[in-house]
Scaffold this motif. Structure first.
Motif, PDB file in Angstrom:
ATOM      1  N   SER A   1       0.824  -1.216   0.000  1.00 22.47           N
ATOM      2  CA  SER A   1       0.000   0.000   0.000  1.00 22.47           C
ATOM      3  C   SER A   1       0.861   1.271   0.000  1.00 22.47           C
ATOM      4  CB  SER A   1      -0.956  -0.020   1.191  1.00 22.47           C
ATOM      5  OG  SER A   1      -0.241  -0.197   2.376  1.00 22.47           O
ATOM      6  N   LYS A   2       1.981   1.231   0.712  1.00 25.06           N
ATOM      7  CA  LYS A   2       2.828   2.424   0.759  1.00 25.06           C
ATOM      8  C   LYS A   2       3.439   2.696  -0.622  1.00 25.06           C
ATOM      9  CE  LYS A   2       6.407   4.618   3.548  1.00 25.06           C
ATOM     10  NZ  LYS A   2       7.801   4.245   3.840  1.00 25.06           N
ATOM     11  N   ALA A   3       3.928   1.630  -1.258  1.00 27.91           N
ATOM     12  CA  ALA A   3       4.529   1.795  -2.584  1.00 27.91           C
ATOM     13  C   ALA A   3       3.500   2.305  -3.591  1.00 27.91           C
ATOM     14  CB  ALA A   3       5.101   0.462  -3.051  1.00 27.91           C
ATOM     15  N   ILE A   4       2.281   1.776  -3.498  1.00 27.06           N
ATOM     16  CA  ILE A   4       1.235   2.206  -4.429  1.00 27.06           C
ATOM     17  C   ILE A   4       0.892   3.672  -4.183  1.00 27.06           C
ATOM     18  CG2 ILE A   4      -1.207   1.871  -5.029  1.00 27.06           C
ATOM     19  CD1 ILE A   4      -0.712  -1.167  -4.603  1.00 27.06           C
ATOM     20  N   GLN A   5       0.866   4.032  -2.904  1.00 32.96           N
ATOM     21  CA  GLN A   5       0.593   5.420  -2.549  1.00 32.96           C
ATOM     22  C   GLN A   5       1.677   6.361  -3.081  1.00 32.96           C
ATOM     23  OE1 GLN A   5       0.387   6.346   1.746  1.00 32.96           O
ATOM     24  NE2 GLN A   5      -1.700   5.571   1.574  1.00 32.96           N
ATOM     25  N   GLU A   6       2.936   5.947  -2.906  1.00 29.55           N
ATOM     26  CA  GLU A   6       4.041   6.828  -3.266  1.00 29.55           C
ATOM     27  C   GLU A   6       4.351   6.835  -4.756  1.00 29.55           C
ATOM     28  OE1 GLU A   6       7.216   5.508  -0.787  1.00 29.55           O
ATOM     29  OE2 GLU A   6       6.433   6.517   0.993  1.00 29.55           O
ATOM     30  N   GLN A   7       4.290   5.649  -5.382  1.00 29.42           N
ATOM     31  CA  GLN A   7       4.740   5.551  -6.777  1.00 29.42           C
ATOM     32  C   GLN A   7       3.577   5.447  -7.756  1.00 29.42           C
ATOM     33  OE1 GLN A   7       7.482   2.230  -7.030  1.00 29.42           O
ATOM     34  NE2 GLN A   7       8.107   2.551  -4.929  1.00 29.42           N
ATOM     35  N   GLY A   8       2.421   5.151  -7.263  1.00 26.93           N
ATOM     36  CA  GLY A   8       1.282   4.964  -8.155  1.00 26.93           C
ATOM     37  C   GLY A   8       1.134   3.501  -8.537  1.00 26.93           C
ATOM     38  N   LYS A   9      -0.082   3.106  -8.782  1.00 27.04           N
ATOM     39  CA  LYS A   9      -0.365   1.708  -9.090  1.00 27.04           C
ATOM     40  C   LYS A   9       0.323   1.277 -10.392  1.00 27.04           C
ATOM     41  CE  LYS A   9      -4.147  -1.489  -9.857  1.00 27.04           C
ATOM     42  NZ  LYS A   9      -5.572  -1.732  -9.989  1.00 27.04           N
ATOM     43  N   ASP A  10       0.387   2.211 -11.357  1.00 28.83           N
ATOM     44  CA  ASP A  10       0.962   1.855 -12.650  1.00 28.83           C
ATOM     45  C   ASP A  10       2.429   1.466 -12.539  1.00 28.83           C
ATOM     46  OD1 ASP A  10      -1.404   2.239 -13.837  1.00 28.83           O
ATOM     47  OD2 ASP A  10      -0.963   4.245 -14.631  1.00 28.83           O
ATOM     48  N   LYS A  11       3.154   2.237 -11.731  1.00 28.10           N
ATOM     49  CA  LYS A  11       4.583   1.964 -11.576  1.00 28.10           C
ATOM     50  C   LYS A  11       4.777   0.601 -10.900  1.00 28.10           C
ATOM     51  CE  LYS A  11       8.760   3.053 -12.108  1.00 28.10           C
ATOM     52  NZ  LYS A  11       9.298   3.204 -13.455  1.00 28.10           N
ATOM     53  N   VAL A  12       3.991   0.360  -9.877  1.00 31.51           N
ATOM     54  CA  VAL A  12       4.081  -0.924  -9.174  1.00 31.51           C
ATOM     55  C   VAL A  12       3.707  -2.057 -10.123  1.00 31.51           C
ATOM     56  CG1 VAL A  12       3.060  -2.297  -7.311  1.00 31.51           C
ATOM     57  CG2 VAL A  12       3.678   0.086  -6.903  1.00 31.51           C
ATOM     58  N   LYS A  13       2.723  -1.787 -10.943  1.00 36.32           N
ATOM     59  CA  LYS A  13       2.271  -2.804 -11.901  1.00 36.32           C
ATOM     60  C   LYS A  13       3.370  -3.100 -12.917  1.00 36.32           C
ATOM     61  CE  LYS A  13      -1.813  -4.013 -14.494  1.00 36.32           C
ATOM     62  NZ  LYS A  13      -3.174  -3.659 -14.790  1.00 36.32           N
ATOM     63  N   GLU A  14       4.044  -2.057 -13.356  1.00 34.04           N
ATOM     64  CA  GLU A  14       5.107  -2.261 -14.340  1.00 34.04           C
ATOM     65  C   GLU A  14       6.221  -3.124 -13.756  1.00 34.04           C
ATOM     66  OE1 GLU A  14       6.627   1.341 -16.247  1.00 34.04           O
ATOM     67  OE2 GLU A  14       8.517   0.269 -16.498  1.00 34.04           O
ATOM     68  N   LYS A  15       6.540  -2.878 -12.481  1.00 29.20           N
ATOM     69  CA  LYS A  15       7.639  -3.611 -11.864  1.00 29.20           C
ATOM     70  C   LYS A  15       7.254  -5.043 -11.512  1.00 29.20           C
ATOM     71  CE  LYS A  15       9.358   0.121  -9.115  1.00 29.20           C
ATOM     72  NZ  LYS A  15      10.040   0.506  -7.882  1.00 29.20           N
ATOM     73  N   TYR A  16       6.047  -5.213 -11.001  1.00 30.76           N
ATOM     74  CA  TYR A  16       5.705  -6.521 -10.422  1.00 30.76           C
ATOM     75  C   TYR A  16       4.418  -7.099 -10.995  1.00 30.76           C
ATOM     76  CZ  TYR A  16       8.783  -4.375  -6.966  1.00 30.76           C
ATOM     77  OH  TYR A  16       9.820  -3.731  -6.360  1.00 30.76           O
ATOM     78  N   GLY A  17       3.944  -6.518 -12.097  1.00 32.27           N
ATOM     79  CA  GLY A  17       2.632  -6.906 -12.636  1.00 32.27           C
ATOM     80  C   GLY A  17       2.442  -8.408 -12.751  1.00 32.27           C
ATOM     81  N   ASN A  18       3.463  -9.080 -13.301  1.00 32.32           N
ATOM     82  CA  ASN A  18       3.265 -10.521 -13.526  1.00 32.32           C
ATOM     83  C   ASN A  18       3.233 -11.289 -12.214  1.00 32.32           C
ATOM     84  OD1 ASN A  18       6.013 -10.050 -13.180  1.00 32.32           O
ATOM     85  ND2 ASN A  18       6.555 -11.903 -14.282  1.00 32.32           N
ATOM     86  N   LEU A  19       3.937 -10.765 -11.199  1.00 32.89           N
ATOM     87  CA  LEU A  19       3.906 -11.451  -9.903  1.00 32.89           C
ATOM     88  C   LEU A  19       2.541 -11.264  -9.240  1.00 32.89           C
ATOM     89  CD1 LEU A  19       7.444 -10.395  -8.690  1.00 32.89           C
ATOM     90  CD2 LEU A  19       6.720 -12.664  -9.419  1.00 32.89           C
ATOM     91  N   PHE A  20       2.012 -10.056  -9.375  1.00 36.75           N
ATOM     92  CA  PHE A  20       0.684  -9.806  -8.806  1.00 36.75           C
ATOM     93  C   PHE A  20      -0.371 -10.663  -9.503  1.00 36.75           C
ATOM     94  CE2 PHE A  20       0.595  -5.844  -6.063  1.00 36.75           C
ATOM     95  CZ  PHE A  20       1.951  -5.872  -5.793  1.00 36.75           C
ATOM     96  N   SER A  21      -0.231 -10.800 -10.819  1.00 37.20           N
ATOM     97  CA  SER A  21      -1.242 -11.602 -11.510  1.00 37.20           C
ATOM     98  C   SER A  21      -1.060 -13.083 -11.186  1.00 37.20           C
ATOM     99  CB  SER A  21      -1.249 -11.326 -13.011  1.00 37.20           C
ATOM    100  OG  SER A  21      -0.072 -11.787 -13.584  1.00 37.20           O
TER     101      SER A  21
END
Lengths: 225, 248, 638
Positions: free
Chosen positions: C359-379
């Protein structure tokens, strides 16, 4: 010539002939749209246009390309279908249809319907115009208009046309996009554009061709007469 | 939950196979599909029957070993998953589930659900590589590759070689598999050098292996666990035509 | 037996170049007379087989998978380390060497580790040339991220599929050699024994898994690259087919095993959901770059994660290890998680997990940035658990992952059997008692691409003038008989329990007593338990079918039979090491704060074990670790 035997080259042949036929359909439709004019003007204009097409050397060349394209498209399709019969194995329970559009899987059947339609179409107009006995209009052009109008007198003939045009529509809906892909348009942006363009193109051609027999039937013989 | 299974049993490539019925009633809906198959096999073994042979290894969707038709769809009803990532919660209690091997003339059945996908290896052998022997390369940052190019090359390179594209294709075409490797290597400067030679050899090998024509139905993209785009196929087509036209 | 690690003379940074300068070579024309067997086609195996074939040696390559591309290196997610210092953040070969040595709790050889760091530079060059699509900056330069246990960004990555991409690079290099006719690739073949003739490794016996046929292969050297045996715990991050059979059979033929109990338990895996579970999926450690690990402050917390206010969360890694925080090394993170879970603060239905919160990373960097870095792991997380990690924290838990131990090898990667080499995870390697993240891909590649091709030549040059042995040598006959005898034995027990039953029992026993923490009493009990289980295995196992056909159950049974022996050696190894170091945590040896208490005075050695026969105690041969260049320190991450 290994190159010509490869699966990709065979598909390229399908694509090139198919796209030429797409191009031809546009010219054909533009000509046919004259049938939507008021009856007397339509006759004059349509017959003049038909005469023009049959005399022009440029159009002659195109027509030979057209004959070639039709035959090659159909023959290649047959070849491909037969080869694919050998590459596949049947499933006992098959639900693969979930993953693709029905018309993309049934291009052969749609194509066969179109082939049958073309035989009727050629026999009734092309053959009659070229080799049959045909009256002349007041400008001295062969009166193809009369033949066309006469053909659309019966409702079942109109129905065959409409159904065939729907078969054509679905054939184009997949065929146009597929042909462009086969020729190698891989850029995502342009590919998306072509897909949209192909859709609009297919709708226009289908509706354009389907409307004419209905219009002619209704105005000349039906309710609107 | 309880499931009714209809599983393809076949002794070997030369023997005819058929669907056999199995009942399984201690299925937990958090089980993966393959864990359900494990449970079935455990029961079969204890009953003195032969367990169902199926391909599987990493069970996290990356090795590409598992592959079966589940209810008539490659890797089952959920798009973008391998069979090992499919969970029983996707099925209803009391459901009938059909399980069959991936089928194609180029993928002969070895036994039950196990198939021979070595044709894929031979397609790669034909040219799916960059000729760079150990020790030759220059400093990695010498040739720049933009972020977008690298990401796009990755998208193509992500293929796991499971064969779902072939299994779901009405023509058993290997176009998606073959094109993904061709596109991956053609997109980057290191691979571009031998792109023409590569595409000619790989396509010709693909044909020799007995895969069908690509009809662009795009079913392969839908069933691909890695979401490999069909635009790779267009890229292969383009590379192929280009290579043929510019050939000496 | 006196163990000689054959460390070259000279200063640390000169050792490898000195070795290379003095190593004997084989003339290109003679190489084709010296066939080499490489077992395994993961990163180490593929890269070695391809590199050797490029040099001109005829190579026989083996894998049990149906394609070389499926070896479990494919599943490595996070990245590969290299001391390129592209980020200008103070990295160097020496820094990487020190980090790795410290990460391994000073239980590896200086010279080996330095070589690993040194060769890391070439590896990135090699991989890029093969077409590995590493992450790039917008301008086109290679990008890096940081990983656990270090303070620089030296990890190269290809989204969350770095292992896959590196393996495909090596696999494609291998395929090129297969096409050139220089490698004979035998997929679906499992090595079942080693053939040693006149004290030298001269071939293997393998089973064709598609036909059941037992086949013999002769060569002038055998390279084992069969990876780790963490699957011994049954529940692990490894593939179902991963096994310790090749190294164990080699061990029984005379190769020493080193530190087999050093198993890395990875902190970020998906927790077990039920008894049927066959595998624990790993979520890349790179997630810890932006994810924060916590548990509720309240034991047996009933509220959902998002309902627990900030002040009631215990970010225990940040609390205990402020300078490394969530990036503390794996052994430390895993142990800290286990400590919290055992103390009753675990979360999830089975209370066996901790939260990994973005949640902190999403807050600070935005969901898109987090998705770009870890999208496949989240999916991937969503695919398995059906939960969305963008909106609620992930639940993670430790799971068996990597074997630091393996066949003992010297600086040349040769085992105690001349002509038998072990590379990659199969050897006791450069990781000491704990491996740093993104170092395993590195070690596998470096062993295969850059080290073995030199050291193998040095050995083979001596074999050139010797007589070529064929598969008709009586020793092949003998070993083949033993192999078929063992398979026959397994098929004929005809008991009432399946292989999986025994494997699960063994796994549980081992995880409890020889896992994250070990104690003398527990290990002794485990050894007894293993012996009882082994006896039961040979009395009550049921294997359907015969050995002359496709038979997955027989394959499994053979592997578990070996695991039942390896497990005992693991426990003996753990028992004999009366200190805590890295992944090896003995409850009796800890500081007041619960940190590992190393004993450099008495245990600064590699434990190499010799097989003395069934039901005979193994013999320990310690190889002292001599530190010439660095000073041992307490490994502190606080």
């Amino acid at each position: 010539m290994n190159f010509l035997k490869s699966t990709l080259s065979r598909k390229n042949l399908m694509a090139l002939t198919g796209l030429f036929l797409c191009f031809f359909l546009v010219i054909h439709l533009l000509g046919n749209l004259q049938l939507l004019l008021p009856a007397d003007r339509a006759a004059e204009s349509f017959n003049y246009y038909s005469n023009l097409l049959s005399g022009n050397i440029f159009i002659k060349i195109i027509s030979y390309v057209l004959y070639f394209s039709l035959i090659a498209h159909a023959a290649d399709a047959l070849y491909i279908t037969l080869r694919n019969k050998r590459t596949t194995v049947k499933y006992a329970y098959d639900n693969r249809k979930q993953a693709s559009k029905w018309y993309s899987r049934n291009m052969g059947i749609l194509g066969t319907i179109l082939l049958i339609f073309l035989v009727i179409h050629f026999k009734d107009f092309w053959y009659v115009y070229k080799f049959g006995v045909i009256p002349y209009d007041k400008n001295g052009n062969k009166d193809l208009y009369v033949i066309v109008v006469h053909a659309f007198k019966s409702w079942w003939y109109v129905l065959i046309y409409i159904l065939s045009m729907f078969a054509l529509g679905f054939h184009l809906l997949h065929g146009f996009k597929s042909a462009v892909r086969t020729l190698g348009l891989y850029h995502p942006g342009y590919a998306a554009f072509v897909q949209k363009f192909g859709m609009i193109y297919s709708y226009v051609i289908t509706i354009g061709f389907a409307v004419i027999p209905v219009y002619v039937h209704l105005t000349q013989f039906g309710l609107w007469n | 939950m309880r499931v009714h299974l209809k599983i393809w049993r076949q002794k070997d490539a030369g023997t005819a196979g058929k669907l056999m019925d199995y009942e399984l009633d201690n299925v937990d809906n958090h089980m993966s599909f393959l864990e359900m198959m494990d449970t079935l096999n455990e029961q079969l073994i204890l009953k003195g029957e032969m367990p169902v042979e199926f391909d599987h290894d990493c069970r996290e969707g990356i090795c590409g070993t598992c592959g079966m038709m589940i209810n008539g769809q490659a890797h089952g009803p959920v798009p973008g998953l391998t069979a090992c990532q499919l969970h029983m919660r996707e099925f209803e209690d009391g459901a009938t589930i059909y399980v069959e091997p991936f089928r194609a003339a180029a993928f002969p059945v070895k036994r039950d659900l196990k198939v021979d996908r070595s044709a894929f290896d031979r397609i790669i052998q034909a040219g799916g590589f960059i000729t760079a022997s150990t020790g030759q390369p220059a400093e990695a940052n010498t040739i720049l590759i933009t972020h977008e190019t690298a990401e796009s090359a990755f998208d193509s390179a992500a293929c796991i070689g499971c064969g779902a594209c072939v299994a779901t294709c009405k023509n058993s075409s290997a176009a998606l598999f073959t094109s993904a490797k061709i596109a991956h290597l053609a997109k980057i400067p290191q691979g571009e050098k031998e792109a023409a030679k590569r595409v000619l050899k790989m396509v010709s090998r693909m044909d020799e292996e007995g895969f069908g024509h690509c009809s662009n139905t795009e079913a392969c993209e839908v069933e691909c666990p890695q979401g490999i785009s069909v635009l790779n196929i267009a890229r292969m087509n383009w590379e192929y035509t280009k290579a043929n036209l510019l050939k000496d | 037996m006196e163990l000689d690690a054959k460390i070259p003379e000279g200063p640390l940074e000169k050792k490898w170049s000195n070795y290379k300068a003095q190593a004997k070579l084989v003339n290109p024309a003679n190489r084709k007379k010296l066939p080499v067997i490489v077992v395994g086609t993961g990163l180490a195996g593929s890269s070695a087989a391809a590199s050797l074939a490029e040099q001109g040696y005829p190579v026989y390559s083996f894998c049990f998978q149906d394609s070389a591309r499926r070896a479990h290196s494919v599943a490595a997610q996070g990245g590969v380390n290299a001391a390129k210092n592209y980020q200008n953040d103070g990295d160097s070969v020496y820094r990487m060497f020190y980090d790795t040595l410290k990460g391994g709790d000073f239980r590896a050889r200086e010279a080996n580790v330095y070589r690993l760091a040194e060769c890391s530079l070439n590896l990135i060059d090699q991989a890029v040339a093969q077409g590995v699509p590493f992450a790039r900056e917008y301008g086109g330069y290679l990008s890096n991220r940081s990983f656990g246990g270090v303070q620089v960004s030296r990890t190269f990555y290809a989204r969350g599929q770095t292992g896959q991409q590196l393996l495909l690079g090596a696999y494609q290099a291998l395929m090129r050699q297969v096409a050139a006719g220089k490698v004979d690739l035998y997929s679906r073949h499992e090595m079942l024994d080693l053939v040693v003739i006149d004290g030298k490794a001269k071939g293997i016996i393998a089973r064709n898994l598609d036909t059941g046929a037992i086949e013999r292969f002769a060569a002038e050297a055998v390279v084992i690259a069969t990876g780790g045996f963490g699957k011994i715990y049954y529940l692990s991050t490894l593939a179902m087919g991963c096994n310790g059979s090749a190294i164990w059979r080699a061990h029984k033929r005379g190769a020493l095993m080193a530190c087999p109990s050093w198993t890395q338990i990875h902190p970020t895996c998906l927790p077990q959901a039920g008894d049927y579970q066959s595998k624990l999926t790993l979520m890349s450690e790179s997630l810890r770059n932006d994810g924060r690990i916590w548990v509720p402050k309240l034991a047996n917390e009933e509220r959902q994660a998002n309902d627990i206010p900030e002040e009631e969360r215990d970010y225990y890694l940040e609390r205990r290890y402020p300078s490394f925080g969530n990036l503390a090394p794996r052994d430390i993170s895993s142990r800290a998680a286990k400590e919290r879970i055992d103390a009753g603060f675990g979360v999830g239905a089975q209370r066996n997990a901790v939260y990994l919160d973005f949640s902190k990373a999403i807050q600070e960097q935005g969901k898109d940035k987090v998705k770009e870095k870890y999208g496949n792991l989240f999916s991937m997380y969503k695919k398995i658990t059906a939960d969305d990690a963008y909106t609620a924290p992930m639940k993670i838990s430790p799971a068996a992952h990597f074997s630091m131990g393996g066949l003992w090898v010297d600086y040349e990667l040769m085992t105690t059997i001349p002509g038998l080499f072990a590379i990659g995870e199969a050897n006791f390697g450069d990781h000491g008692a704990n491996r740093l993240g993104a170092n395993s891909l590195l070690q596998a590649c470096v062993d295969g691409y850059f080290i073995l091709p030199y050291t193998l030549a040095n050995y083979l040059s001596g074999e050139l003038k010797k007589e070529r042995l064929t598969i008709h040598h009586p020793q092949f006959e003998l070993v083949e008989k033993e192999v078929t005898g063992q398979l026959e034995r397994l098929c004929q027990i005809n008991g009432t329990k399946t292989t999986d039953y025994f494997h699960k029992q063994l796994g549980k026993l081992l995880y409890d007593q020889c896992g994250l923490s070990r104690s003398e009493a527990g290990l002794k009990a485990a050894i007894k338990g293993i012996q009882v289980l082994r006896e039961e295995f040979y009395k009550d196992l049921i294997v359907p079918g015969t050995q002359g056909e496709i038979n997955a159950e027989l394959e499994k049974a053979g592997r578990v039979a070996d695991y039942l022996e390896i497990a005992e050696l693991m426990c003996n190894d753990a028992l004999s090491r009366k200190e805590s170091c890295g992944a090896h945590f003995r409850e009796e040896y800890q500081t007041a704060e619960g940190e590992a208490l190393r004993d450099d005075e008495n245990y600064c050695y590699v434990s190499a074990w010799e097989w003395k026969g069934e039901n005979t105690a193994p013999v320990l041969h310690p190889e002292p670790l001599v530190f010439e260049f660095i000073k041992l320190s307490v490994r502190s991450y606080s």
